[in-house]
Design an enzyme around this catalytic site. Structure first.
Site, PDB file in Angstrom:
ATOM      1  N   ASP A   1     151.777  -8.253  34.436  1.00 22.76           N
ATOM      2  CA  ASP A   1     152.389  -8.351  35.762  1.00 22.76           C
ATOM      3  C   ASP A   1     153.119  -9.676  35.953  1.00 22.76           C
ATOM      4  O   ASP A   1     153.409 -10.073  37.074  1.00 22.76           O
ATOM      5  CB  ASP A   1     151.340  -8.155  36.867  1.00 22.76           C
ATOM      6  CG  ASP A   1     150.214  -9.180  36.801  1.00 22.76           C
ATOM      7  OD1 ASP A   1     150.155  -9.939  35.815  1.00 22.76           O
ATOM      8  OD2 ASP A   1     149.402  -9.221  37.744  1.00 22.76           O
TER       9      ASP A   1
ATOM     10  N   LYS B   1     140.811 -21.045  39.901  1.00 17.41           N
ATOM     11  CA  LYS B   1     140.944 -21.018  41.366  1.00 17.41           C
ATOM     12  C   LYS B   1     140.210 -22.189  42.047  1.00 17.41           C
ATOM     13  O   LYS B   1     139.233 -21.982  42.762  1.00 17.41           O
ATOM     14  CB  LYS B   1     140.440 -19.676  41.906  1.00 17.41           C
ATOM     15  CG  LYS B   1     141.195 -18.488  41.306  1.00 17.41           C
ATOM     16  CD  LYS B   1     140.915 -17.197  42.016  1.00 17.41           C
ATOM     17  CE  LYS B   1     141.793 -16.063  41.526  1.00 17.41           C
ATOM     18  NZ  LYS B   1     141.598 -15.587  40.193  1.00 17.41           N
TER      19      LYS B   1
ATOM     20  N   ASP C   1     153.913 -13.851  39.497  1.00 15.20           N
ATOM     21  CA  ASP C   1     153.213 -12.618  39.148  1.00 15.20           C
ATOM     22  C   ASP C   1     153.483 -11.623  40.265  1.00 15.20           C
ATOM     23  O   ASP C   1     153.902 -11.987  41.358  1.00 15.20           O
ATOM     24  CB  ASP C   1     151.726 -12.833  38.836  1.00 15.20           C
ATOM     25  CG  ASP C   1     150.879 -13.132  40.055  1.00 15.20           C
ATOM     26  OD1 ASP C   1     151.451 -13.274  41.144  1.00 15.20           O
ATOM     27  OD2 ASP C   1     149.661 -13.221  39.911  1.00 15.20           O
TER      28      ASP C   1
HETATM   29  P1  GTP Z   1     144.299  -6.489  40.866  1.00 14.15           P
HETATM   30  O1  GTP Z   1     143.323  -5.358  40.773  1.00 14.15           O
HETATM   31  O2  GTP Z   1     145.151  -6.420  42.087  1.00 14.15           O
HETATM   32  O3  GTP Z   1     143.692  -7.858  40.646  1.00 14.15           O
HETATM   33  O4  GTP Z   1     145.341  -6.295  39.670  1.00 14.15           O
HETATM   34  P2  GTP Z   1     145.106  -6.215  38.083  1.00 14.15           P
HETATM   35  O5  GTP Z   1     143.671  -6.151  37.701  1.00 14.15           O
HETATM   36  O6  GTP Z   1     145.963  -5.104  37.600  1.00 14.15           O
HETATM   37  O7  GTP Z   1     145.773  -7.546  37.619  1.00 14.15           O
HETATM   38  P3  GTP Z   1     145.150  -8.975  37.287  1.00 14.15           P
HETATM   39  O8  GTP Z   1     146.083  -9.965  37.862  1.00 14.15           O
HETATM   40  O9  GTP Z   1     143.737  -9.059  37.690  1.00 14.15           O
HETATM   41  O10 GTP Z   1     145.247  -8.971  35.708  1.00 14.15           O
HETATM   42  C1  GTP Z   1     146.312  -9.602  34.990  1.00 14.15           C
HETATM   43  C2  GTP Z   1     146.870  -8.647  33.942  1.00 14.15           C
HETATM   44  O11 GTP Z   1     145.834  -8.243  33.035  1.00 14.15           O
HETATM   45  C3  GTP Z   1     147.418  -7.373  34.571  1.00 14.15           C
HETATM   46  O12 GTP Z   1     148.641  -7.092  33.928  1.00 14.15           O
HETATM   47  C4  GTP Z   1     146.384  -6.317  34.266  1.00 14.15           C
HETATM   48  O13 GTP Z   1     146.989  -5.052  34.006  1.00 14.15           O
HETATM   49  C5  GTP Z   1     145.702  -6.842  33.005  1.00 14.15           C
HETATM   50  N1  GTP Z   1     144.270  -6.536  32.980  1.00 14.15           N
HETATM   51  C6  GTP Z   1     143.337  -6.990  33.839  1.00 14.15           C
HETATM   52  N2  GTP Z   1     142.122  -6.522  33.492  1.00 14.15           N
HETATM   53  C7  GTP Z   1     142.323  -5.747  32.380  1.00 14.15           C
HETATM   54  C8  GTP Z   1     141.435  -4.969  31.550  1.00 14.15           C
HETATM   55  O14 GTP Z   1     140.222  -4.886  31.761  1.00 14.15           O
HETATM   56  N3  GTP Z   1     141.990  -4.328  30.490  1.00 14.15           N
HETATM   57  C9  GTP Z   1     143.339  -4.384  30.230  1.00 14.15           C
HETATM   58  N4  GTP Z   1     143.801  -3.718  29.179  1.00 14.15           N
HETATM   59  N5  GTP Z   1     144.187  -5.096  30.992  1.00 14.15           N
HETATM   60  C10 GTP Z   1     143.683  -5.772  32.062  1.00 14.15           C
END
Ligand code: GTP
Length: 368
Positions: free
Chosen positions: A106, A157, A216
């Protein structure tokens, strides 16, 4: 070179937009975001992208099996979310090169990856982490460096009074393949567990400083701001459509009524129909096959493909998913694919009607 793209998250902060599609497949200025990211990676010499998937895996497989982007695509699905660390380790069987880029799916940036790669070679790092300077680092993972660009601390954070640096982890890494030996099996967070443990074990982790455009796309506010930045050319990305006037991009077979008023900047997709007396923009993106009823006013919003807007509606700072239906005065609305947002719902949410602005461009004939 290989690149791992982490696209398995749930995108909860963007609900309900992510109800029917994963965040990385949301369009950014009318192109699915992951396609833009893959093009950026390919321009830096990446020829193999491993998509680390979990939420809505089938949509990624369907999308990227159908669409050739000039790079090889592999899929590394997870039965349960493994967190960012576990997800990277889960991609290991697909790796072909001794080094690999890892990017949070993202992150929207124009960061110069070749400069990151060159710095990685210069410092002989096990892991290089791209940094971004921000005014308020309290939402992010803060990193402190020594004079040689070596990383000396990670703080996730931090509270305002704890902030030691304004440099944050930009979610873009270059790893030696042997770094994966230091990833624990199962679920882990690369930011909170893996990298801090590596640091404690005196492994060579380096930061990479540059001044890219970077954001992001985690929240609706971020998503709308990224569109403003693209439309106002604060970041250069390919725009689908023809620029018929400064700051006005229009797709094929789009029909704009003679007396419609267009305020730059805005982007209209293909086959859009704009009714008589409509006022569009500034900072507006309409996807393909969007229909705008007569005398509607829209600004500071992003509407995906096949959205219908009823006559005389007033829409601002809103995001509408594919085939959504908007009716009435909607400010700050979010509508899932196939959803309906109407005046009553927006009134309850505390609607404001934006004041009309002086037009900077008026189009009096249909765009080709
Ligand atoms: P929120 O639920 O709104 O926090 O969004 P998110 O979990 O999709 O994004 P976050 O900013 O927490 O994670 C950053 C990036 O890592 C994003 O592009 C997610 O798709 C990816 N990501 C987060 N957790 C995982 C996971 O457990 N597995 C995989 N494959 N990708 C993950």
């Amino acid at each position: 070179m290989d690149a791992i793209l982490l696209v398995g998250g749930f995108g909860t902060r963007l609900m309900p937009l992510t109800k029917h599609r994963p965040k990385p497949l949301m369009p950014l200025a009318n192109i699915p975001f992951t396609e833009r990211t893959i093009a950026w990676l390919a321009a830096a010499g990446v020829d193999h992208v491993i998509l680390s998937v979990h939420y809505n895996t089938a949509q990624f497989i369907e999308h990227f099996t159908r669409k050739a982007l000039g790079v090889r695509i592999s899929f590394a699905p997870e039965e349960r979310p493994l967190g960012t660390g576990g997800a990277i380790l889960n991609c290991a069987p697909h790796l072909r090169s001794d080094q690999c880029l890892v990017v949070n799916g993202d992150i929207f940036t124009d960061l110069q990856l070749p400069a990151l790669i060159a710095a990685h070679h210069r410092t002989q790092a096990l892991v290089s982490i791209a940094l971004k300077t921000v005014a308020d680092p309290s939402r992010f993972g803060v990193i402190e460096l020594n004079a040689d660009m070596g990383i000396c601390s990670f703080t996730e954070k931090p509270a305002h009074e704890q902030t030691l640096s304004n440099e944050i982890n930009a979610g873009i890494y270059l790893l030696e393949r042997r770094a994966l030996e230091h990833f624990p099996p199962g679920a882990s967070s690369v930011e909170r567990d893996v990298f801090p443990t590596m640091l404690k074990n005196d492994l060579p982790l380096f930061g990479f400083r540059s001044r890219p455009y970077w954001t992001d796309l985690g929240t609706p506010k971020d998503y709308l701001q990224a569109h403003r930045d693209i439309l106002q050319r604060r970041v250069a990305v390919p725009m689908p459509g023809t620029e018929i006037m400064p700051g006005i991009w229009v797709g094929a077979q789009t029909h704009i009524a003679e007396n419609a008023i267009l305020h730059a900047p805005l982007l209209l997709g293909n086959r859009v129909i704009v009714g008589p007396g409509v006022e569009l923009g500034p900072n507006l993106v309409l996807g393909d096959d969007v229909h705008i009823g007569r005398q509607a006013r829209l600004r500071d919003s992003v509407l995906w493909n096949r959205v219908a807007v009823c006559a005389e509606s007033v829409i601002s700072e809103s995001i509408a998913g594919q085939q959504a239906h908007l009716d009435g005065r909607i400010h700050g609305g979010l509508c899932a694919d196939f959803g309906i947002l109407h005046q009553f719902a927006s009134r309850r949410a505390g609607m404001r009607v934006p004041a009309p602005h002086a037009p900077v461009a008026t189009v009096s004939r249909p765009a080709a």
